[in-house]
Design a protein around this motif. Structure first.
Motif, mmCIF file in Angstrom:
data_model
loop_
_atom_site.group_PDB
_atom_site.id
_atom_site.type_symbol
_atom_site.label_atom_id
_atom_site.label_comp_id
_atom_site.label_asym_id
_atom_site.label_seq_id
_atom_site.Cartn_x
_atom_site.Cartn_y
_atom_site.Cartn_z
ATOM 1 N N SER A 146 0.821 -1.216 0.000
ATOM 2 C CA SER A 146 0.000 0.000 0.000
ATOM 3 C C SER A 146 0.853 1.264 0.000
ATOM 4 C CB SER A 146 -0.932 0.013 1.214
ATOM 5 O OG SER A 146 -0.204 0.184 2.418
ATOM 6 N N PHE A 147 2.158 1.141 0.207
ATOM 7 C CA PHE A 147 3.043 2.306 0.263
ATOM 8 C C PHE A 147 2.986 3.086 -1.047
ATOM 9 C CE2 PHE A 147 7.531 3.967 -0.220
ATOM 10 C CZ PHE A 147 7.379 5.017 0.663
ATOM 11 N N MET A 148 2.687 4.362 -0.953
ATOM 12 C CA MET A 148 2.519 5.307 -2.058
ATOM 13 C C MET A 148 1.282 5.021 -2.899
ATOM 14 S SD MET A 148 4.707 7.556 -1.423
ATOM 15 C CE MET A 148 4.515 8.637 -2.841
ATOM 16 N N GLU A 149 0.399 4.152 -2.400
ATOM 17 C CA GLU A 149 -0.902 3.947 -3.042
ATOM 18 C C GLU A 149 -2.030 4.463 -2.157
ATOM 19 O OE1 GLU A 149 -1.207 3.201 -6.008
ATOM 20 O OE2 GLU A 149 0.571 2.088 -6.594
ATOM 21 N N GLU A 150 -1.684 5.104 -1.047
ATOM 22 C CA GLU A 150 -2.695 5.580 -0.106
ATOM 23 C C GLU A 150 -3.601 6.622 -0.773
ATOM 24 O OE1 GLU A 150 1.159 4.639 2.144
ATOM 25 O OE2 GLU A 150 0.609 5.803 0.358
ATOM 26 N N PHE A 151 -3.027 7.542 -1.543
ATOM 27 C CA PHE A 151 -3.804 8.549 -2.265
ATOM 28 C C PHE A 151 -4.231 8.040 -3.630
ATOM 29 C CE2 PHE A 151 -3.583 11.794 -5.623
ATOM 30 C CZ PHE A 151 -4.620 12.634 -5.247
ATOM 31 N N ARG A 152 -3.329 7.420 -4.347
ATOM 32 C CA ARG A 152 -3.607 7.035 -5.732
ATOM 33 C C ARG A 152 -4.728 6.015 -5.842
ATOM 34 N NH1 ARG A 152 0.636 5.976 -9.859
ATOM 35 N NH2 ARG A 152 0.485 3.848 -9.081
ATOM 36 N N LYS A 153 -4.712 5.019 -4.960
ATOM 37 C CA LYS A 153 -5.718 3.956 -5.047
ATOM 38 C C LYS A 153 -6.576 3.829 -3.794
ATOM 39 C CE LYS A 153 -3.645 1.070 -8.562
ATOM 40 N NZ LYS A 153 -3.316 -0.307 -8.996
ATOM 41 N N GLY A 154 -6.266 4.626 -2.783
ATOM 42 C CA GLY A 154 -7.035 4.533 -1.551
ATOM 43 C C GLY A 154 -6.701 3.325 -0.711
ATOM 44 N N TRP A 155 -5.545 2.702 -0.960
ATOM 45 C CA TRP A 155 -5.155 1.533 -0.179
ATOM 46 C C TRP A 155 -4.655 1.961 1.196
ATOM 47 C CZ3 TRP A 155 -1.907 -2.084 -3.896
ATOM 48 C CH2 TRP A 155 -2.724 -2.490 -4.965
ATOM 49 N N HIS A 156 -4.842 1.074 2.157
ATOM 50 C CA HIS A 156 -4.422 1.336 3.541
ATOM 51 C C HIS A 156 -3.672 0.106 4.042
ATOM 52 C CE1 HIS A 156 -4.739 2.023 7.891
ATOM 53 N NE2 HIS A 156 -4.993 3.292 7.615
ATOM 54 N N PRO A 157 -2.610 0.286 4.802
ATOM 55 C CA PRO A 157 -1.821 -0.877 5.226
ATOM 56 C C PRO A 157 -2.545 -1.805 6.190
ATOM 57 C CG PRO A 157 -1.030 1.115 6.305
ATOM 58 C CD PRO A 157 -1.997 1.554 5.241
#
Length: 721
Positions: A383-394
């Motif tokens: 999820s690193f650096m996808e928190e904004f782009r894809k809305g992923w959360h660790p």
């Protein structure tokens, strides 16, 4: 968009269950006029986003604050247009137009009650100014020192330039304050930054009041801290980041000089942030440095200053962290890579969930985001650096959108992550693994020299899956198309990995080369599986054959080097041949290429660079210069190909061939992911598993982008305005 409400296993813990030995890590501590709520200090680190993807960077930092880090910093932020490091993508604070994007980051950190820090940098002889085209300015005149060896030199700064520099730092501090930052760090470590260049006799050749003695060389540092204090008063804490030891020879800034400097200016900043040598030294991979490797260099420094001290060391064990704080080695546990691998590391320690920590494996894939000017990845945390782009959360993932059952075939990094993510969403998952052991390639590669930490990729996922009620693991279950068609599952995920090719096909040769069948041939799969060359065996020596094993490396990542180490440890004479100009060439991006080649040379391994393998005969090989084509013959007893891999996609192709039977079998989808689809580093496989879990049953977006991005706005100024 589905609401992300379902926690991963035991994501909601009880702080009362914290191990009392770790209590010291949660004691507040003042840093000048501000107070950190605990001792977890995310030191500045790059991410490949910078000014190009500021919202992605802000969301990433915000998640760390959510995960319990008491202090969260930016990466290095360039303070002035006369010193920038294009092509690398970092943040900037050149003028007021940069403040809003920086404020977004500070706001994201403050939303979770953490201190927001900004690291201010003037790169000096590290800044080629390829974008601004300004003449670089350095402590002393000399060539620009960059990763890309740009053919540019800096002019030496005169006293007028130093006055300008002080003003530029002051302006940057005012903008940082206006952006909402609580801590301002003046950067002078890792060989990057004008402060270190002035401190080091290696780069400071001045004969005026800023050169010569340590007191003179530290003058600029003292002046810049003074400018920062005058600018922001008691609204921000001022920290300084310096090298523990420069490691560039006898003229480098030594650990002894650092201690003398701190004793000389004990109360100068509000905190001393100390990091080892160059970036390569400070962020050594787990192959070359263990946890807490900088402890000897930092021990005793706290006794020289009343100010807090922060240090790093790829900390993953809370016992090690607590011991160093308790014993007075550090006041704050500094971390970059561990905070990437698990942004919720502090919360998990606080809640007594140490076993749920997603431990950093020290592979430095995260570093390659910066060194390749791309968004950073993490092998452990997709999820690193996808928190904004894809809305992923660790730690959170959307709840399932159907009652569908899923079969995941393959228990390697992609399959394990897919099963873990699907199980966390609430799906009924069956994971079928052909062998007895889970982990696939990571379990095998972890047996190679100094790669044991990589098994954490398997260990974390296996332990998390064990806590999920809906995931069943079936070992020693090799699946055929007929088996799958009879299971009655709705979705099938094929994550069957890849195998190494047993020929020379890779980047240099796109077709197989002539190879005599009498020459014993091996691949990394053979070596990891225990099938080793036997160059000293009677059948090989009876014909007078040389007992040398030749490794042909056209992969250029870590595998060729570790295979060479493995065979050398067995007492074999090894020659490593590569078409590249250096061994394991791509590892320059993971900051370990020099260490790898040095180690192989020290082990007595014969290295032949810029040489391609052209022909393999019964007892010899022919290699050729990649520039001139000039050939030479080498005796060899065996050849190990480290070239390219082939996806194990036969099961997928068998199922696709029987697609007409899917409806009757109840199958809605069959997907091929990870190395089986396209071999790549482990981080790519883990990402593929997370993406499969996230997107199962998601609406088809057609030709729309599968992620958010930021696009630069056009200037309102007329052409030439």
């Amino acid at each position: 968009m589905l609401e992300r409400v379902r926690p991963s296993p035991r994501a909601l813990g009880d702080p009362a269950s914290r191990d009392p030995r770790h209590d010291v890590l949660f004691e507040p501590m003042a840093i000048g006029p501000v107070t950190a709520k605990n001792r977890f200090y995310q030191v500045p680190h790059c991410n490949g986003g910078g000014y190009r993807d500021p919202s992605a960077a802000a969301a990433m930092r915000g998640v760390k604050a959510e995960g319990g880090w008491g202090v969260v910093f930016t990466e290095q932020v360039e303070i002035h247009h006369t010193s920038e490091i294009t092509p690398f993508i970092e943040l900037r604070i050149w003028d007021d137009d940069d403040v809003p994007m920086l404020a977004r980051m500070a706001d994201a950190v403050h939303a979770h009650d953490a201190l927001a820090g900004i690291e201010l940098t003037y790169s000096g002889i590290n800044g080629p100014n390829l974008y601004t085209r300004e003449v670089p300015r350095g402590c002393s005149p000399g060539p620009i020192l960059t990763f890309t060896s740009d053919p540019v030199q800096a002019r030496g700064m005169d006293l007028s330039d130093i006055r300008d520099l002080r003003r530029w730092y002051r302006n940057a501090c005012l903008r940082a304050r206006d952006a909402g930052f609580d801590l301002i760090c003046l950067y002078g470590a890792h060989g990057f930054g004008i402060i270190q260049h002035f401190l080091s006799r290696h780069t400071n050749h001045r004969t005026d009041a800023y050169g010569g003695s340590l007191a003179n060389r530290a003058r600029l540092l003292a002046e810049l801290v003074g400018e920062a204090r005058d600018a922001v008063g008691d609204t921000c804490g001022i920290t300084v980041r310096l090298a523990l030891e420069e490691l560039v020879g006898p003229l480098g800034f030594s650990n002894e000089e650092l201690r003398e400097l701190i004793e000389m200016h004990a109360e100068l900043p509000d905190l001393w942030d100390l990091a080892h040598g160059t970036w390569e030294d400070c962020s050594a991979t787990s192959r070359f440095a263990g946890e807490g490797a900088q402890e000897d260099l930092i021990t005793g420094i706290k006794a020289l200053t009343p100010r807090p001290v922060v240090g790093v060391g790829r900390f993953t064990s809370p016992d090690t962290m607590a011991r160093q704080v308790r014993e007075g080695v550090l006041d704050f546990v500094g971390a970059a890579r561990p905070s990437i691998a698990d942004p919720f590391l502090p919360s998990k320690i606080d809640e007594g969930r140490v076993g749920d920590i997603r431990e950093c494996i020290g592979c430095n894939i995260c570093v390659t985001g910066d060194t390749t000017m791309s968004l950073a990845r993490c092998t452990q945390n997709p999820s690193f650096m996808e928190e904004f782009r894809k809305g992923w959360h660790p730690e959170r993932i959307a709840s399932r959108s159907s009652d569908a059952r899923v079969l995941v075939v393959g228990g390697g990094p992609a399959g394990l992550e897919a099963a873990r993510g699907l199980g966390a969403r609430g799906y009924d998952v069956a994971l079928a693994e052909a062998s007895r052991t889970l982990g696939g390639r990571v379990a095998r590669e972890a047996t190679l020299p100094n790669l044991a930490a990589w098994d954490r990729v398997r260990g974390y996922r296996e332990s998390q899956i064990a806590q999920l009620d809906g995931v069943e693991i079936y070992r020693e279950s090799r699946m055929q198309a007929e088996d799958i068609l009879g299971l009655g599952v709705e979705h099938v995920c094929i994550a069957t990995g890849a195998r190494w090719r047993a020929d020379a096909v890779a980047r240099h040769h796109l077709r197989p080369i002539p190879h005599h069948p009498d020459m014993p041939t091996f691949t990394p799969d053979d070596i990891m599986g225990g099938r080793l060359p036997s160059p000293g065996s009677e059948e090989r020596t009876a014909g007078g054959l040389a007992g040398r094993v030749l490794i042909y490396d056209d992969d250029h990542y870590y595998m060729g080097g570790v295979i060479a180490e493995r065979l050398r440890a067995e007492g074999m004479d090894v020659t490593l041949v590569t078409p590249a100009t250096s061994v394991s060439e791509w590892t320059a991006f993971t900051l370990e290429q020099v260490r790898i080649q040095t180690r192989l040379l020290e082990l007595g391994i014969d290295i032949r660079t810029t040489r391609a393998l052209n022909r393999v005969d019964a007892s010899s090989v022919t290699i050729a210069c990649t520039y001139t084509g000039r050939e030479e013959t080498l005796d060899a007893a065996a050849v190990v190909y480290v070239t390219s891999r082939v996806g194990e996609d036969q099961l997928y192709r068998d199922l696709v061939a029987r697609q007409s039977e899917w409806r009757a079998a109840g199958i809605h989808s069959v997907r091929l992911i990870g190395d089986a689809e396209a071999p790549a580093p482990i981080a790519w496989a883990v990402y593929a598993g997370r993406r499969y879990a996230e997107e199962l049953d998601a609406p088809d977006v057609g030709d729309a982008l599968p992620f958010r991005r930021e696009v630069a706005a056009l200037s309102t100024l007329a052409h030439g305005g």
